[in-house]
Structure formats: C-alpha cells, structure tokens
Scaffold this active site. Structure first.
Site, short mmCIF file in Angstrom:
data_model
loop_
_atom_site.label_atom_id
_atom_site.label_comp_id
_atom_site.label_asym_id
_atom_site.label_seq_id
_atom_site.Cartn_x
_atom_site.Cartn_y
_atom_site.Cartn_z
N HIS A 15 7.09 17.17 4.71
CA HIS A 15 6.12 16.51 5.59
C HIS A 15 5.21 17.56 6.23
CE1 HIS A 15 8.61 12.62 5.98
NE2 HIS A 15 7.74 12.57 4.99
N CYS A 16 3.97 17.13 6.48
CA CYS A 16 2.94 18.04 6.94
C CYS A 16 2.42 17.56 8.30
CB CYS A 16 1.81 18.03 5.90
SG CYS A 16 0.40 19.03 6.34
N CYS A 69 -0.71 22.25 1.49
CA CYS A 69 0.11 21.41 0.59
C CYS A 69 -0.43 21.46 -0.83
CB CYS A 69 0.14 19.97 1.10
SG CYS A 69 1.06 19.78 2.64
N CYS A 99 -3.75 18.62 2.27
CA CYS A 99 -4.42 19.70 2.99
C CYS A 99 -4.35 20.95 2.11
CB CYS A 99 -3.74 19.94 4.34
SG CYS A 99 -2.12 20.67 4.19
N HIS A 107 2.30 10.15 -1.74
CA HIS A 107 3.16 10.81 -0.77
C HIS A 107 4.57 11.01 -1.36
CE1 HIS A 107 4.68 11.62 3.38
NE2 HIS A 107 5.79 11.10 2.88
N GLU A 108 5.12 9.94 -1.93
CA GLU A 108 6.48 10.04 -2.49
C GLU A 108 6.51 10.99 -3.68
OE1 GLU A 108 8.52 9.07 -0.49
OE2 GLU A 108 7.49 7.49 0.60
N CYS A 160 -3.58 14.71 5.95
CA CYS A 160 -2.92 15.13 4.70
C CYS A 160 -2.01 14.03 4.17
CB CYS A 160 -2.12 16.39 4.96
SG CYS A 160 -1.18 16.96 3.53
N HIS A 213 6.85 14.44 -2.52
CA HIS A 213 8.26 14.80 -2.24
C HIS A 213 8.99 15.16 -3.53
CE1 HIS A 213 8.37 14.09 2.01
NE2 HIS A 213 8.19 12.79 1.94
#
Ligand code: ZN
Ligand code: ZN
Length: 181
Positions: free
Chosen positions: A144-145, A172, A169, A134-135, A150, A138
């Site tokens: 953010h989704c 993304c 997803c 996740h990071e 996702c 970024h």
C-alpha cells in the site's frame, strides 16, 4: 508491451457482464502494459459463503485459487458479483495476497454511490478496473502507498476509490517495472 510474460488471466466466477471483464482486461493492458486473456467462467464460489454474514470469505476463495493449476497464466484476476469480506473488515472491494497468484474483484459494492444513488455504468466499470489494478499490484508484490492518487493507495470507501487515479505513483511504478523485469 512486456511480451515475455504469460498473459494475465481475467476469469469470471459465475455470471459476470462481459463488458466489465473487457474493461478490466483493457485497463490491465493499458496501465500495466501486460497482455491479458479473458477465461471461461468458473463456478460461483458457494464453498466460501459464510452463512451468518451472508457474504463470501475472500481468504477461502484465494486459497482455493492458489491451489489450482493455471498452466498458461501466472497471475489471475477473478471477478464476481458476490459481496466479499475478510474477518477484520465488514467488506472488501477486492483482495489479493502479496506476491500471490490470484486477486479478487467484487462488483457488489461498486454499483452504488455513497449517497445511495446509482452511478453510470461506465463509473462502475472504472471502479472495477481500479480494484483489479490494485489487486494485481499486490500480486506483483506492491505494498500500500501513502499517495492518495496512486493505484496502490488503500481505499476502504467508494469516495476513496473514486478519488484514486489509474496511475501508479513514480515510486510504485519503478517498483512494478523492477518486478516485471
Ligand atoms: Zn490493497
Ligand atoms: Zn504509489
């Protein structure tokens, strides 16, 4: 595999289990198709300790990392055992700036289930890998989704983190491929 990119550096801050670092690095390779390299440990970020909260200020650690020179790595994922916060939240599992160089993953809150029980070690590792991915998203400028499964969905609780999948997803995913090109 995207080979023309510098590997993503995975760096422990202080003493961090080697298996966690390996699981994080493996997932980055598997899910984002990027090479990774586990780097030598750096010191625990005592400079970022907030004496009143007894937590570590994620923004201060990231600022420190952004000012450091990593010639062999464009993106760094730093893993630590300490509890992180940013001023608007009681705690965060991880933190990264949009399009930045360094993302943080804190293992502190991952070793407890919402009901107070202890998860299997493999689940703790999975959680750490999700936060890292996740990071890293970024760092590659993903936002953010809305989609719950996702990887870029914001998770403020362990339940939400466990619900999340190891995939981006479609939207993304296309965005990331575009950024990596
Ligand atoms: Zn996020
Ligand atoms: Zn998404």
């Amino acid at each position: 595999m995207i080979s023309n990119k510098k590997p993503v550096g995975v760096v422990p801050l202080g003493e961090v289990s080697e298996i966690v670092l390996k699981v994080v690095a493996d997932h980055i390779t598997r899910c984002f198709k990027l090479f990774t390299q586990i780097l030598s440990p750096l010191e625990q970020p005592e400079y970022a300790l907030d004496e009143r909260r007894l937590q570590y200020n994620a923004g201060i650690i990231i600022e420190m990392f952004e000012s450091m020179h990593f010639s062999d790595h464009d993106k760094i994922i730093a893993v630590l055992n300490q509890d992180l916060f940013i001023p608007i939240f009681t705690h965060v599992f991880g933190e990264a700036r949009q399009g930045g160089k360094c993302g943080l993953v804190s293992l502190f809150r991952l070793a407890k289930n919402p009901d107070g029980s202890s998860p299997l070690r493999s689940l703790i590792h999975e959680r750490a890998a999700k936060v890292a991915l996740h990071e890293l998203g970024h760092l590659f400028d993903l936002f953010h989704c809305e989609q719950k499964l996702c990887l870029m969905h914001f998770s403020g609780s362990i339940e939400e983190l466990d619900e999340m999948s190891f995939h981006l997803c479609e939207y993304c995913s296309i965005y990331l491929q575009d950024k990596l090109r």
